[in-house]
Motif scaffolding. Structure first.
Motif, PDB file in Angstrom:
ATOM      1  N   VAL A   1      16.546   0.179   8.669  1.00 20.00           N
ATOM      2  CA  VAL A   1      16.258  -0.592   9.878  1.00 20.00           C
ATOM      3  C   VAL A   1      16.828   0.142  11.096  1.00 20.00           C
ATOM      4  CG1 VAL A   1      16.720  -2.774  11.060  1.00 20.00           C
ATOM      5  CG2 VAL A   1      16.227  -2.759   8.614  1.00 20.00           C
ATOM      6  N   GLY A   2      16.083   0.141  12.190  1.00 21.33           N
ATOM      7  CA  GLY A   2      16.582   0.695  13.440  1.00 21.33           C
ATOM      8  C   GLY A   2      16.128   2.110  13.743  1.00 21.33           C
ATOM      9  N   LEU A   3      15.441   2.763  12.833  1.00 28.70           N
ATOM     10  CA  LEU A   3      14.967   4.116  13.086  1.00 28.70           C
ATOM     11  C   LEU A   3      13.659   4.088  13.875  1.00 28.70           C
ATOM     12  CD1 LEU A   3      15.576   5.740   9.583  1.00 28.70           C
ATOM     13  CD2 LEU A   3      16.940   6.063  11.633  1.00 28.70           C
ATOM     14  N   THR A   4      13.532   4.954  14.861  1.00 27.34           N
ATOM     15  CA  THR A   4      12.285   5.127  15.588  1.00 27.34           C
ATOM     16  C   THR A   4      11.555   6.308  14.974  1.00 27.34           C
ATOM     17  OG1 THR A   4      13.291   4.277  17.602  1.00 27.34           O
ATOM     18  CG2 THR A   4      11.274   5.557  17.859  1.00 27.34           C
ATOM     19  N   LEU A   5      10.321   6.083  14.530  1.00 33.09           N
ATOM     20  CA  LEU A   5       9.602   7.089  13.752  1.00 33.09           C
ATOM     21  C   LEU A   5       8.226   7.387  14.325  1.00 33.09           C
ATOM     22  CD1 LEU A   5      10.325   5.588  10.231  1.00 33.09           C
ATOM     23  CD2 LEU A   5      11.539   7.484  11.332  1.00 33.09           C
ATOM     24  N   ASP A   6       7.757   8.602  14.044  1.00 35.78           N
ATOM     25  CA  ASP A   6       6.378   8.977  14.333  1.00 35.78           C
ATOM     26  C   ASP A   6       5.520   8.856  13.083  1.00 35.78           C
ATOM     27  OD1 ASP A   6       6.548  10.010  17.197  1.00 35.78           O
ATOM     28  OD2 ASP A   6       8.186  11.083  16.199  1.00 35.78           O
ATOM     29  N   ILE A   7       6.111   9.157  11.932  1.00 32.75           N
ATOM     30  CA  ILE A   7       5.419   9.025  10.643  1.00 32.75           C
ATOM     31  C   ILE A   7       6.379   8.419   9.630  1.00 32.75           C
ATOM     32  CG2 ILE A   7       4.411  10.246   8.671  1.00 32.75           C
ATOM     33  CD1 ILE A   7       3.218  12.248  10.457  1.00 32.75           C
ATOM     34  N   LEU A   8       5.867   7.477   8.869  1.00 28.27           N
ATOM     35  CA  LEU A   8       6.594   6.899   7.740  1.00 28.27           C
ATOM     36  C   LEU A   8       5.783   7.159   6.485  1.00 28.27           C
ATOM     37  CD1 LEU A   8       8.770   5.092   6.388  1.00 28.27           C
ATOM     38  CD2 LEU A   8       7.314   3.131   6.949  1.00 28.27           C
ATOM     39  N   VAL A   9       6.396   7.787   5.495  1.00 22.50           N
ATOM     40  CA  VAL A   9       5.761   8.036   4.204  1.00 22.50           C
ATOM     41  C   VAL A   9       6.460   7.160   3.179  1.00 22.50           C
ATOM     42  CG1 VAL A   9       5.280   9.721   2.395  1.00 22.50           C
ATOM     43  CG2 VAL A   9       5.211  10.417   4.794  1.00 22.50           C
ATOM     44  N   ILE A  10       5.694   6.292   2.534  1.00 23.07           N
ATOM     45  CA  ILE A  10       6.226   5.445   1.470  1.00 23.07           C
ATOM     46  C   ILE A  10       5.730   6.041   0.161  1.00 23.07           C
ATOM     47  CG2 ILE A  10       6.368   3.137   0.521  1.00 23.07           C
ATOM     48  CD1 ILE A  10       5.585   2.107   3.341  1.00 23.07           C
ATOM     49  N   ASP A  11       6.619   6.682  -0.558  1.00 19.10           N
ATOM     50  CA  ASP A  11       6.250   7.374  -1.790  1.00 19.10           C
ATOM     51  C   ASP A  11       6.412   6.432  -2.971  1.00 19.10           C
ATOM     52  OD1 ASP A  11       5.388   9.445  -3.353  1.00 19.10           O
ATOM     53  OD2 ASP A  11       7.293  10.512  -3.354  1.00 19.10           O
ATOM     54  N   GLU A  12       5.471   6.519  -3.907  1.00 22.77           N
ATOM     55  CA  GLU A  12       5.486   5.677  -5.100  1.00 22.77           C
ATOM     56  C   GLU A  12       5.573   4.199  -4.715  1.00 22.77           C
ATOM     57  OE1 GLU A  12       4.812   6.737  -8.013  1.00 22.77           O
ATOM     58  OE2 GLU A  12       5.121   8.882  -7.809  1.00 22.77           O
ATOM     59  N   ALA A  13       4.722   3.784  -3.801  1.00 24.04           N
ATOM     60  CA  ALA A  13       4.752   2.423  -3.276  1.00 24.04           C
ATOM     61  C   ALA A  13       4.410   1.374  -4.326  1.00 24.04           C
ATOM     62  CB  ALA A  13       3.802   2.292  -2.100  1.00 24.04           C
ATOM     63  N   ALA A  14       3.731   1.770  -5.365  1.00 24.07           N
ATOM     64  CA  ALA A  14       3.328   0.797  -6.388  1.00 24.07           C
ATOM     65  C   ALA A  14       4.473   0.443  -7.319  1.00 24.07           C
ATOM     66  CB  ALA A  14       2.154   1.347  -7.200  1.00 24.07           C
TER      67      ALA A  14
ATOM     68  N   LEU B   1      10.019  10.022   8.368  1.00 17.17           N
ATOM     69  CA  LEU B   1      10.875   9.450   7.334  1.00 17.17           C
ATOM     70  C   LEU B   1      10.084   9.296   6.049  1.00 17.17           C
ATOM     71  CD1 LEU B   1      13.481   8.089   6.288  1.00 17.17           C
ATOM     72  CD2 LEU B   1      12.601   5.931   7.235  1.00 17.17           C
ATOM     73  N   ILE B   2      10.664   9.796   4.962  1.00 13.79           N
ATOM     74  CA  ILE B   2      10.114   9.623   3.618  1.00 13.79           C
ATOM     75  C   ILE B   2      11.006   8.616   2.922  1.00 13.79           C
ATOM     76  CG2 ILE B   2       9.599  10.740   1.418  1.00 13.79           C
ATOM     77  CD1 ILE B   2       9.706  13.443   3.096  1.00 13.79           C
ATOM     78  N   ILE B   3      10.407   7.532   2.435  1.00 11.89           N
ATOM     79  CA  ILE B   3      11.198   6.560   1.684  1.00 11.89           C
ATOM     80  C   ILE B   3      10.563   6.310   0.323  1.00 11.89           C
ATOM     81  CG2 ILE B   3      12.141   5.385   3.702  1.00 11.89           C
ATOM     82  CD1 ILE B   3      10.165   3.072   3.095  1.00 11.89           C
TER      83      ILE B   3
ATOM     84  N   ILE C   1      12.585  16.326  13.122  1.00 17.66           N
ATOM     85  CA  ILE C   1      13.432  16.062  11.958  1.00 17.66           C
ATOM     86  C   ILE C   1      12.616  15.322  10.904  1.00 17.66           C
ATOM     87  CG2 ILE C   1      15.525  14.957  11.072  1.00 17.66           C
ATOM     88  CD1 ILE C   1      16.695  15.084  13.877  1.00 17.66           C
ATOM     89  N   ILE C   2      12.722  15.782   9.668  1.00 21.29           N
ATOM     90  CA  ILE C   2      12.157  15.067   8.531  1.00 21.29           C
ATOM     91  C   ILE C   2      13.330  14.548   7.712  1.00 21.29           C
ATOM     92  CG2 ILE C   2      10.768  15.193   6.426  1.00 21.29           C
ATOM     93  CD1 ILE C   2       9.183  17.465   7.689  1.00 21.29           C
ATOM     94  N   TYR C   3      13.401  13.216   7.552  1.00 20.38           N
ATOM     95  CA  TYR C   3      14.441  12.559   6.772  1.00 20.38           C
ATOM     96  C   TYR C   3      13.878  12.074   5.447  1.00 20.38           C
ATOM     97  CZ  TYR C   3      16.726  11.701  11.349  1.00 20.38           C
ATOM     98  OH  TYR C   3      17.297  11.818  12.590  1.00 20.38           O
ATOM     99  N   ASN C   4      14.735  11.915   4.453  1.00 20.92           N
ATOM    100  CA  ASN C   4      14.364  11.141   3.270  1.00 20.92           C
ATOM    101  C   ASN C   4      15.523  10.214   2.934  1.00 20.92           C
ATOM    102  OD1 ASN C   4      15.989  13.266   1.948  1.00 20.92           O
ATOM    103  ND2 ASN C   4      15.200  12.408   0.060  1.00 20.92           N
ATOM    104  N   LEU C   5      15.181   8.962   2.711  1.00 21.83           N
ATOM    105  CA  LEU C   5      16.183   7.940   2.435  1.00 21.83           C
ATOM    106  C   LEU C   5      15.681   7.001   1.349  1.00 21.83           C
ATOM    107  CD1 LEU C   5      17.081   6.945   6.110  1.00 21.83           C
ATOM    108  CD2 LEU C   5      18.482   8.316   4.555  1.00 21.83           C
ATOM    109  N   PRO C   6      16.598   6.426   0.578  1.00 17.34           N
ATOM    110  CA  PRO C   6      16.169   5.405  -0.374  1.00 17.34           C
ATOM    111  C   PRO C   6      15.964   4.086   0.367  1.00 17.34           C
ATOM    112  CG  PRO C   6      18.538   5.697  -0.505  1.00 17.34           C
ATOM    113  CD  PRO C   6      18.026   6.725   0.476  1.00 17.34           C
ATOM    114  N   ALA C   7      14.915   3.356   0.002  1.00 18.15           N
ATOM    115  CA  ALA C   7      14.659   2.070   0.637  1.00 18.15           C
ATOM    116  C   ALA C   7      15.363   0.941  -0.095  1.00 18.15           C
ATOM    117  CB  ALA C   7      13.158   1.792   0.685  1.00 18.15           C
ATOM    118  N   GLY C   8      15.636   1.148  -1.389  1.00 14.76           N
ATOM    119  CA  GLY C   8      16.218   0.080  -2.174  1.00 14.76           C
ATOM    120  C   GLY C   8      15.250  -1.076  -2.327  1.00 14.76           C
ATOM    121  N   ARG C   9      15.756  -2.241  -2.657  1.00 18.72           N
ATOM    122  CA  ARG C   9      14.889  -3.404  -2.862  1.00 18.72           C
ATOM    123  C   ARG C   9      14.396  -4.032  -1.566  1.00 18.72           C
ATOM    124  NH1 ARG C   9      14.217  -5.739  -7.586  1.00 18.72           N
ATOM    125  NH2 ARG C   9      15.393  -4.982  -9.371  1.00 18.72           N
TER     126      ARG C   9
END
Length: 140
Positions: A126-139, A68-70, A112-120
């Motif tokens: 919530v509820g996704l089971t993941l092997d990798i989580l990418v938090i892009d532009e975390a700052a 998941l890319i958020i 499967i590679i997903y991309n979703l907006p995280a919002g605020r």
């Protein structure tokens, strides 16, 4: 894909597969197996391309994995997924247009590679089971 393709380091595979010469820092990121990885790099240094290659290697190598890319906004998380799509189009991954969607890519091995907006508050992820989580532009 044969297992012989995976007998080398992930970065070596990426260089051969995508015909791109990688810098040492990019190889270190792609080859890393750290549980937590934070990349703090300058602008236009190749961060997105590096992460895209790492995620593609992981998805091809790990059947049925979930990535998941958020980012705060869909526009930002889509940028990394678009880079992955561009790498796929330039190589043979056995994918066709039915496997590539606006917010996900489904690989023949079930990954499967997903991309979703995280919002605020990230309530939508919530509820996704993941092997990798990418938090892009975390700052931001």
């Amino acid at each position: 894909m044969s297992l012989q393709l995976f007998s080398e380091e992930p970065a070596d595979w990426c260089e051969a597969k995508f015909k791109k010469k990688l810098y040492d820092w990019q190889k270190e990121i792609i080859n890393s197996q750290w549980r937590l990885l934070i990349a703090k790099c300058g602008r236009q240094s190749g961060k997105t391309m590096t992460v895209a290659m790492k995620l593609l290697y992981f998805a091809v190598r790990h059947p049925n994995c979930r990535v998941l890319i958020i980012s705060r906004a869909l526009r930002q998380s889509s940028y990394l997924l678009d880079m992955i799509k561009a790498l796929i189009r330039g190589s043979d991954f056995g994918l066709n247009d039915r496997d590539i969607f606006i917010t996900k890519i489904i690989f023949p091995n079930g990954a499967i590679i997903y991309n979703l907006p995280a919002g605020r508050d990230a309530a939508g992820i919530v509820g996704l089971t993941l092997d990798i989580l990418v938090i892009d532009e975390a700052a931001y």
